[in-house]
Design a protein around this motif. Structure first.
Motif, PDB file in Angstrom:
ATOM      1  N   ALA B  66      77.758  50.833   9.993  1.00 40.74           N
ATOM      2  CA  ALA B  66      77.000  49.895  10.824  1.00 40.74           C
ATOM      3  C   ALA B  66      76.205  48.914   9.970  1.00 40.74           C
ATOM      4  CB  ALA B  66      76.060  50.684  11.736  1.00 40.74           C
ATOM      5  N   LEU B  67      76.331  49.001   8.639  1.00 43.12           N
ATOM      6  CA  LEU B  67      75.462  48.232   7.735  1.00 43.12           C
ATOM      7  C   LEU B  67      75.309  46.761   8.099  1.00 43.12           C
ATOM      8  CD1 LEU B  67      76.427  49.708   4.260  1.00 43.12           C
ATOM      9  CD2 LEU B  67      74.143  49.674   5.262  1.00 43.12           C
ATOM     10  N   SER B  68      76.435  46.122   8.461  1.00 39.95           N
ATOM     11  CA  SER B  68      76.356  44.686   8.731  1.00 39.95           C
ATOM     12  C   SER B  68      75.573  44.409  10.015  1.00 39.95           C
ATOM     13  CB  SER B  68      77.770  44.096   8.837  1.00 39.95           C
ATOM     14  OG  SER B  68      78.481  44.736   9.875  1.00 39.95           O
ATOM     15  N   LYS B  69      75.398  45.443  10.834  1.00 38.23           N
ATOM     16  CA  LYS B  69      74.648  45.260  12.082  1.00 38.23           C
ATOM     17  C   LYS B  69      73.236  45.825  11.991  1.00 38.23           C
ATOM     18  CE  LYS B  69      78.405  47.193  13.934  1.00 38.23           C
ATOM     19  NZ  LYS B  69      79.036  48.112  14.882  1.00 38.23           N
ATOM     20  N   THR B  70      72.878  46.384  10.839  1.00 40.50           N
ATOM     21  CA  THR B  70      71.564  47.013  10.728  1.00 40.50           C
ATOM     22  C   THR B  70      70.807  46.497   9.502  1.00 40.50           C
ATOM     23  OG1 THR B  70      72.505  48.884   9.524  1.00 40.50           O
ATOM     24  CG2 THR B  70      72.269  49.152  11.882  1.00 40.50           C
ATOM     25  N   GLY B  71      70.927  45.208   9.268  1.00 38.09           N
ATOM     26  CA  GLY B  71      70.158  44.592   8.196  1.00 38.09           C
ATOM     27  C   GLY B  71      70.420  45.208   6.827  1.00 38.09           C
ATOM     28  N   MET B  72      71.592  45.804   6.651  1.00 39.31           N
ATOM     29  CA  MET B  72      71.989  46.445   5.387  1.00 39.31           C
ATOM     30  C   MET B  72      71.146  47.685   5.082  1.00 39.31           C
ATOM     31  SD  MET B  72      74.587  44.898   4.123  1.00 39.31           S
ATOM     32  CE  MET B  72      75.527  43.569   4.852  1.00 39.31           C
ATOM     33  N   SER B  73      70.555  48.268   6.108  1.00 35.97           N
ATOM     34  CA  SER B  73      69.799  49.502   5.944  1.00 35.97           C
ATOM     35  C   SER B  73      70.574  50.601   6.669  1.00 35.97           C
ATOM     36  CB  SER B  73      68.405  49.318   6.562  1.00 35.97           C
ATOM     37  OG  SER B  73      67.691  50.523   6.582  1.00 35.97           O
ATOM     38  N   CYS B  74      71.056  51.593   5.936  1.00 39.62           N
ATOM     39  CA  CYS B  74      71.936  52.601   6.547  1.00 39.62           C
ATOM     40  C   CYS B  74      71.146  53.488   7.528  1.00 39.62           C
ATOM     41  CB  CYS B  74      72.590  53.463   5.469  1.00 39.62           C
ATOM     42  SG  CYS B  74      73.440  54.901   6.164  1.00 39.62           S
ATOM     43  N   PRO B  75      71.511  53.456   8.817  1.00 37.75           N
ATOM     44  CA  PRO B  75      70.745  54.210   9.821  1.00 37.75           C
ATOM     45  C   PRO B  75      70.837  55.717   9.641  1.00 37.75           C
ATOM     46  CG  PRO B  75      72.720  53.279  10.815  1.00 37.75           C
ATOM     47  CD  PRO B  75      72.635  52.721   9.425  1.00 37.75           C
ATOM     48  N   GLY B 112      65.617  43.339   7.130  1.00 38.58           N
ATOM     49  CA  GLY B 112      66.850  42.876   6.498  1.00 38.58           C
ATOM     50  C   GLY B 112      67.607  41.934   7.415  1.00 38.58           C
ATOM     51  N   ALA B 113      67.676  42.291   8.698  1.00 37.84           N
ATOM     52  CA  ALA B 113      68.433  41.478   9.659  1.00 37.84           C
ATOM     53  C   ALA B 113      67.824  40.085   9.793  1.00 37.84           C
ATOM     54  CB  ALA B 113      68.472  42.176  11.015  1.00 37.84           C
ATOM     55  N   SER B 114      66.496  39.993   9.637  1.00 38.18           N
ATOM     56  CA  SER B 114      65.841  38.686   9.810  1.00 38.18           C
ATOM     57  C   SER B 114      66.278  37.707   8.723  1.00 38.18           C
ATOM     58  CB  SER B 114      64.316  38.855   9.787  1.00 38.18           C
ATOM     59  OG  SER B 114      63.894  39.174   8.471  1.00 38.18           O
ATOM     60  N   ARG B 115      66.794  38.216   7.617  1.00 32.08           N
ATOM     61  CA  ARG B 115      67.235  37.333   6.537  1.00 32.08           C
ATOM     62  C   ARG B 115      68.725  37.030   6.601  1.00 32.08           C
ATOM     63  NH1 ARG B 115      63.177  39.966   3.605  1.00 32.08           N
ATOM     64  NH2 ARG B 115      64.484  41.778   3.369  1.00 32.08           N
ATOM     65  N   MET B 116      69.430  37.709   7.476  1.00 32.79           N
ATOM     66  CA  MET B 116      70.890  37.561   7.492  1.00 32.79           C
ATOM     67  C   MET B 116      71.349  36.461   8.440  1.00 32.79           C
ATOM     68  SD  MET B 116      71.858  41.603   7.262  1.00 32.79           S
ATOM     69  CE  MET B 116      73.520  41.490   7.891  1.00 32.79           C
ATOM     70  N   LYS B 117      72.501  35.888   8.122  1.00 34.18           N
ATOM     71  CA  LYS B 117      73.042  34.824   8.968  1.00 34.18           C
ATOM     72  C   LYS B 117      73.409  35.389  10.345  1.00 34.18           C
ATOM     73  CE  LYS B 117      76.558  31.887   8.305  1.00 34.18           C
ATOM     74  NZ  LYS B 117      77.851  32.182   7.677  1.00 34.18           N
ATOM     75  N   ASP B 118      74.070  36.530  10.328  1.00 31.67           N
ATOM     76  CA  ASP B 118      74.451  37.167  11.592  1.00 31.67           C
ATOM     77  C   ASP B 118      73.525  38.323  11.916  1.00 31.67           C
ATOM     78  OD1 ASP B 118      76.583  35.516  12.261  1.00 31.67           O
ATOM     79  OD2 ASP B 118      77.881  36.531  10.813  1.00 31.67           O
ATOM     80  N   GLY B 119      72.266  38.151  11.544  1.00 35.08           N
ATOM     81  CA  GLY B 119      71.285  39.226  11.728  1.00 35.08           C
ATOM     82  C   GLY B 119      71.114  39.649  13.173  1.00 35.08           C
ATOM     83  N   ASP B 120      71.391  38.719  14.097  1.00 29.89           N
ATOM     84  CA  ASP B 120      71.184  39.049  15.510  1.00 29.89           C
ATOM     85  C   ASP B 120      72.071  40.192  15.996  1.00 29.89           C
ATOM     86  OD1 ASP B 120      69.051  37.585  16.184  1.00 29.89           O
ATOM     87  OD2 ASP B 120      70.120  36.034  17.315  1.00 29.89           O
ATOM     88  N   ALA B 121      73.074  40.547  15.195  1.00 30.11           N
ATOM     89  CA  ALA B 121      73.949  41.660  15.576  1.00 30.11           C
ATOM     90  C   ALA B 121      73.144  42.943  15.763  1.00 30.11           C
ATOM     91  CB  ALA B 121      75.020  41.871  14.523  1.00 30.11           C
ATOM     92  N   ILE B 122      71.959  43.017  15.165  1.00 34.68           N
ATOM     93  CA  ILE B 122      71.127  44.214  15.300  1.00 34.68           C
ATOM     94  C   ILE B 122      70.648  44.389  16.741  1.00 34.68           C
ATOM     95  CG2 ILE B 122      68.882  43.140  14.777  1.00 34.68           C
ATOM     96  CD1 ILE B 122      68.199  45.596  13.085  1.00 34.68           C
ATOM     97  N   LYS B 123      70.697  43.311  17.509  1.00 34.65           N
ATOM     98  CA  LYS B 123      70.214  43.384  18.903  1.00 34.65           C
ATOM     99  C   LYS B 123      71.249  44.005  19.841  1.00 34.65           C
ATOM    100  CE  LYS B 123      66.915  39.663  18.445  1.00 34.65           C
ATOM    101  NZ  LYS B 123      66.643  38.235  18.652  1.00 34.65           N
TER     102      LYS B 123
END
Ligand code: SF4
Lengths: 343, 146
Positions: B66-75, B112-123
């Motif tokens: 899920a890394l790309s959807k969780t700001g690169m922080s492994c849940p 992490g997600a706030s800095r990513m281009k597709d960071g909104d995927a965390i939502k």
């Protein structure tokens, strides 16, 4: 039909389900109160360390006529007590509106789905989906933590059972559980800016009401509600903000230090320290918070947590005036009206 | 490693770029490999993935990355393995309620997600993991899925 008649409705047996009104999802009174637009009060019952059903009913009776729903906690703080399902089964028989708390800590998806069906069969109409406290903070730290779900996937699961009438496996249900779906929020812990996004995820997963962690900071609550309103979340979900009753400055400091996620501003602690009667001051603080919260636009109710001060719930609710004279339904009320009818 | 894991979240934008650039290449390469070797190379490929993602993210090989959807922080480093976090118990300093010495995995994730281009995927809402996939390779899964 007047509101009064809607809430007075009951079968021969107080535990009988009420008809589901149009646009409603459950047979319960709690959903009716919220959807009718009334300001609602929920509270928490402390489950006994006992197999005595009488003790549960004695504890519930303290809330008669003061609250619209009673949360039955599920091993809160990871401490062992009577199960939430057991407490709920006792309460529904009497006609109370319990909210069954389901935590993901102790059971996997097989057990939880089975319990949700069992709860609905026993007359439970509302469910609160929680991740749950970790086993390490409770009285059985050696236990195996399960966490097969988190609160959001638990919400999705309830929704699947209820709206698609099937288990996660796809196997069909003959009768789906009609549960009004709830979750918890905590606007008072980091990451502050994302707490409303987290709330939005719970609404997307199906939350129809949320209850919050203790609110002792009105400004933060206001800000959170304004953002939730802007995102349109309040059109889909009722917010009941959590209010706690502090017994002393010492309890306040302990709560703040020992329970992560509880935020108590220093000025509240100072007020308790300087008060001549700290217990009375703690109740006065609760009353004030309730009044201020009730004025925030879009607020649907208060979740009043008065651990070890349950006998004061009626007094606090009455003094706050947030119910504006409305008297929540209670089993005693039913006994009373039957007696008058017979006379 | 904890320190590297924090570094990866701080550089989530760069990690996202690396991921977006290299992931399709890796998957493409693996697709060819799988065609030729079947599942004969699964073990070493899985070991490489575990080592690489273990180094950067303390990856737990849940098998459903899920890394790309969780700001690169492994849940899966969250003690409650929450996939839609955080829980309500985050400490005032942003650390975990269960492990006070660790930054909350989900505070890190939103950051992490706030800095990513597709960071909104965390939502987006994530469903619970399939526990049968534990220990298997997410790369191979992607290579075989399409
Ligand atoms: S504080 Fe963060 S890392 Fe710790 S259990 Fe809660 S969500 Fe997981």
């Amino acid at each position: 039909m007047t509101d009064r008649a809607q809430f007075d409705e009951a079968g021969l047996n107080p535990g009988d389900p009420l008809p589901i009104l149009p646009g409603h999802v459950s047979h319960g009174r709690f959903e009716r109160v919220l959807r009718a637009g009334h300001f609602a009060i929920s509270t928490e019952i402390a489950p006994p360390d006992s197999a005595d059903p009488g003790e549960v009913l004695r504890r519930a009776a303290l809330f008669d006529g003061h609250v619209d729903a009673i949360n039955a906690t599920d091993g809160s703080g990871a401490n062992c007590h009577m199960s939430s399902l057991g407490v709920c089964a006792l309460l529904t028989r009497e006609g109370y509106s319990p909210i069954i708390q389901v935590s993901c800590r102790d059971r996997n998806r097989i057990a939880i789905q089975g319990d949700l069906l069992g709860a609905a069969a026993l007359g439970v109409c509302s469910v609160l989906c929680l991740s749950g406290d970790d086993v390490s903070v409770g009285d059985h730290p050696e236990a195996k933590p399960v966490f097969d779900f988190d609160s959001v996937s638990l919400l999705q699961t309830v929704k699947t059972l209820r709206d698609e009438s099937r288990f996660l496996s796809g196997r069909k249900l003959d009768l789906p559980p009609q549960l009004f779906m709830g979750a918890s929020i905590n606007p008072f812990a980091p990451p502050y800016a994302n707490r409303v996004d987290q709330f939005a995820k719970k609404v997307a997963a199906g939350a129809e009401f949320v209850q919050s962690q203790y609110c002792f900071d009105i400004e933060m609550a206001r800000e959170f509600m304004a953002r939730a309103r802007d995102l349109g979340l309040l059109e889909h979900c009722h917010v009941l903000m959590g209010v706690g009753v502090l017994a002393s400055a010492k309890t306040a400091k302990w709560l703040k230090g020992a329970i992560p996620g509880v935020h108590i501003p220093d000025q509240i602690i100072r007020r308790l320290e300087q008060a001549e009667k700290p217990k009375a001051e703690g109740r006065a603080i609760a009353v004030e918070l309730m009044q201020q919260l009730a004025e925030i636009k879009g607020m649907s109710g208060i979740h009043l947590m008065a651990y070890k001060q349950e006998e004061w719930v009626g007094d606090i609710v009455a003094r706050s005036g947030v119910l504006q004279g409305r008297k929540p339904w209670a089993p005693s009320h039913l006994h009373h009206s039957k007696q008058t009818a017979n006379a | 490693m904890y320190r590297v894991r924090l570094w990866s979240v701080r550089h989530s934008r760069k990690m996202e770029w690396l991921y977006a650039t290299f992931n399709p290449m890796v998957v493409k390469l693996l697709r060819g490999t799988v065609k030729v070797f079947g599942n004969k190379l699964d073990k070493p490929i899985t070991a490489v993935e575990a080592a690489a993602k273990g180094f950067f993210f303390d990856c737990k090989m849940c098998g459903d990355c899920a890394l790309s959807k969780t700001g690169m922080s492994c849940p899966m480093n969250c003690p409650k393995t929450i996939r839609n976090g955080p829980c309500g118990g985050v400490r005032e300093n942003g650390h975990c309620e269960v492990k006070p010495e660790m930054r909350c995995v989900w505070v890190a994730a939103w950051d992490g997600a706030s800095r990513m281009k597709d960071g909104d995927a965390i939502k987006n809402v994530n469903f619970a993991v399939d526990h049968r996939a534990k220990g298997t390779s997410s790369w191979l899964k992607m290579a075989r899925d399409d």
